[in-house]
Design an enzyme around this catalytic site. Structure first.
Site, mmCIF file in Angstrom:
data_model
loop_
_atom_site.group_PDB
_atom_site.id
_atom_site.type_symbol
_atom_site.label_atom_id
_atom_site.label_comp_id
_atom_site.label_asym_id
_atom_site.label_seq_id
_atom_site.Cartn_x
_atom_site.Cartn_y
_atom_site.Cartn_z
ATOM 1 N N VAL A 106 37.902 38.976 43.002
ATOM 2 C CA VAL A 106 36.851 39.304 43.976
ATOM 3 C C VAL A 106 36.582 38.199 44.993
ATOM 4 O O VAL A 106 35.799 38.381 45.918
ATOM 5 C CB VAL A 106 35.513 39.710 43.297
ATOM 6 C CG1 VAL A 106 35.635 41.033 42.576
ATOM 7 C CG2 VAL A 106 34.995 38.612 42.396
ATOM 8 N N LYS A 110 42.758 36.160 34.947
ATOM 9 C CA LYS A 110 42.973 37.060 33.801
ATOM 10 C C LYS A 110 44.440 37.042 33.337
ATOM 11 O O LYS A 110 44.727 37.270 32.162
ATOM 12 C CB LYS A 110 42.524 38.489 34.148
ATOM 13 C CG LYS A 110 40.984 38.621 34.282
ATOM 14 C CD LYS A 110 40.573 40.014 34.704
ATOM 15 C CE LYS A 110 39.088 40.307 34.556
ATOM 16 N NZ LYS A 110 38.190 39.748 35.542
ATOM 17 N N TYR A 138 35.288 32.508 29.779
ATOM 18 C CA TYR A 138 35.593 33.459 30.848
ATOM 19 C C TYR A 138 35.004 32.976 32.184
ATOM 20 O O TYR A 138 35.695 32.965 33.213
ATOM 21 C CB TYR A 138 35.040 34.841 30.461
ATOM 22 C CG TYR A 138 35.132 35.882 31.542
ATOM 23 C CD1 TYR A 138 36.309 36.591 31.758
ATOM 24 C CD2 TYR A 138 34.040 36.161 32.367
ATOM 25 C CE1 TYR A 138 36.394 37.550 32.761
ATOM 26 C CE2 TYR A 138 34.116 37.103 33.363
ATOM 27 C CZ TYR A 138 35.292 37.800 33.566
ATOM 28 O OH TYR A 138 35.377 38.734 34.564
ATOM 29 N N SER A 169 39.301 36.934 39.209
ATOM 30 C CA SER A 169 40.090 37.710 38.239
ATOM 31 C C SER A 169 41.579 37.365 38.192
ATOM 32 O O SER A 169 42.271 37.842 37.302
ATOM 33 C CB SER A 169 39.945 39.206 38.512
ATOM 34 O OG SER A 169 38.744 39.645 37.952
ATOM 35 N N TYR A 209 43.135 46.719 39.747
ATOM 36 C CA TYR A 209 42.052 47.581 39.250
ATOM 37 C C TYR A 209 42.385 49.053 39.466
ATOM 38 O O TYR A 209 43.529 49.450 39.287
ATOM 39 C CB TYR A 209 40.707 47.221 39.914
ATOM 40 C CG TYR A 209 40.400 45.762 39.896
ATOM 41 C CD1 TYR A 209 40.240 45.091 38.688
ATOM 42 C CD2 TYR A 209 40.300 45.032 41.070
ATOM 43 C CE1 TYR A 209 39.946 43.739 38.657
ATOM 44 C CE2 TYR A 209 40.000 43.681 41.046
ATOM 45 C CZ TYR A 209 39.835 43.047 39.836
ATOM 46 O OH TYR A 209 39.557 41.728 39.820
HETATM 47 N N1 GLN Z 1 33.534 36.823 38.409
HETATM 48 C C1 GLN Z 1 33.875 38.212 38.536
HETATM 49 C C2 GLN Z 1 33.190 38.992 37.461
HETATM 50 O O1 GLN Z 1 33.280 38.638 36.330
HETATM 51 C C3 GLN Z 1 35.360 38.383 38.426
HETATM 52 C C4 GLN Z 1 35.769 39.794 38.556
HETATM 53 C C5 GLN Z 1 36.825 40.010 39.579
HETATM 54 O O2 GLN Z 1 37.379 39.090 40.197
HETATM 55 N N2 GLN Z 1 37.096 41.266 39.794
HETATM 56 O O3 GLN Z 1 32.526 39.966 37.737
#
Ligand code: GLN
Length: 322
Positions: A263, A68, A193, A65, A245
């Site tokens: 994550v 993003k 993505y 993420s 988050y």
């Molecule tokens: N690959 C993870 C997902 O799309 C990325 C989300 C994250 O890093 N929180 O669920």
């Protein structure tokens, strides 16, 4: 205030590493297993160009993420703030990052913000280019300039794993198609993505992204301004309110500077005018944030006085009579 040195970072890593035991490694990511649970690394690059590092700072992990914020920068460049925030909100959210219910509860035509999965998928639909390849190449070109690292690549294994485990993200995307939020090709937005999530970086690369935000969006090699300051402000504000988050409020209080987690256990921190911070700590909590990495970010904030709301610094100085 603590002086920033490599020795200090070694100590800070050892203080924070035990927090890894309260987290879990995301087994969906290739090569992620119990053996890397206690990894913790950090690189800090100051706006003066000094670089400090300690721990497992050379370990390459997927952006997940943290991608993003790069995607958001490109979409802002391509469509401008008004259009981007017609598609995605700018409000923090109390649910988990991959929540589906939020797509109906807030505003039926857009996800809460660009830092959650639904928001980032909607944003990836806004990155211009005739094909997914061309759009992803633009992403990579920009990222390589920001990090000054021509070697950055996507991991095919991670990309395959993202696709194979992408049911939730597909659900989010198709739901957004049903509400008219996603008007372009859904599979293409998802593919972009997944690819953006799968680019491999180490602490130095993550720190360079933080530094880019902290130092006016410049290509530090050429001096070229890569993104206007008003877009940087937007990105940093969104990181502050939503980058960690549904722990973003906690990090706003305890760290007090813009951060973005992934994550994979990655964290990008950006202390405006002072430094970029890159952290790798694979054990994450239920909300998706690195447990040891988060502890380290908070410690750095305290010791190096990075909290942007640091009125207490002034008060302490006054008590000391300075
Ligand atoms: N690959 C993870 C997902 O799309 C990325 C989300 C994250 O890093 N929180 O669920």
């Amino acid at each position: 205030m603590q002086e920033l040195t490599n020795d200090y970072l070694v100590e800070a890593i050892e203080d924070s590493r035990p927090f890894a035991s309260s987290g879990n490694v995301n087994m969906i990511i290739p090569e992620y297993d119990e053996t890397i649970r206690d990894y913790l690394g950090v690189t800090i690059i100051t706006t003066d160009g000094e670089c400090f590092a300690a721990g497992d700072n050379d370990k390459f992990i997927p952006m997940q993420s943290t991608s993003k914020i790069i995607g958001l920068m490109l979409a802002l460049q391509d469509f401008g703030k008004e259009r981007v925030f017609q598609t995605v909100g700018m409000e923090p959210m109390g649910d988990f990052f991959n929540s589906i219910s939020q797509l109906e509860s807030y505003d039926t035509s857009k996800p809460f913000n660009p830092m959650i999965n639904a928001g980032a998928i909607a944003v990836s639909a806004l990155i211009k280019g005739q094909t997914v390849d061309k759009r992803f190449n633009r992403y990579m070109d920009f990222l390589r300039k920001v990090t000054n690292n021509e070697q950055l690549e996507m991991s095919e294994e991670v990309y395959e794993a993202e696709k194979a485990n992408g049911a939730r993200n597909r659900s989010l995307a198709y739901f957004m198609q049903s509400t008219g939020t996603l008007v372009t090709d859904v599979e293409e937005a998802l593919d972009l993505y997944f690819r953006m999530n799968s680019v491999m970086m180490c602490c130095h690369d993550f720190a360079r992204v933080g530094l880019f935000l902290a130092k006016g969006g410049l290509d530090l090699e050429t001096g070229e301004k890569l993104i206007p300051s008003h877009h940087l402000r937007t990105v940093k504000a969104i990181m502050m309110t939503s980058g960690m988050y549904n722990s973003s409020g906690h990090y706003a209080v305890e760290a007090g500077f813009p951060c973005k987690s992934g994550v994979s256990g990655s964290i990008i921190g950006s202390s405006p005018g002072r430094m970029g911070i890159g952290v790798v700590g694979p054990a994450i909590d239920k909300k998706g944030n690195s447990t040891a990495g988060g502890a380290l970010i908070k410690k750095l904030s305290q010791d190096l006085e990075l909290n942007m709301f640091g009125i207490e610094n002034t008060e302490r100085k006054n008590e000391d009579g300075i």
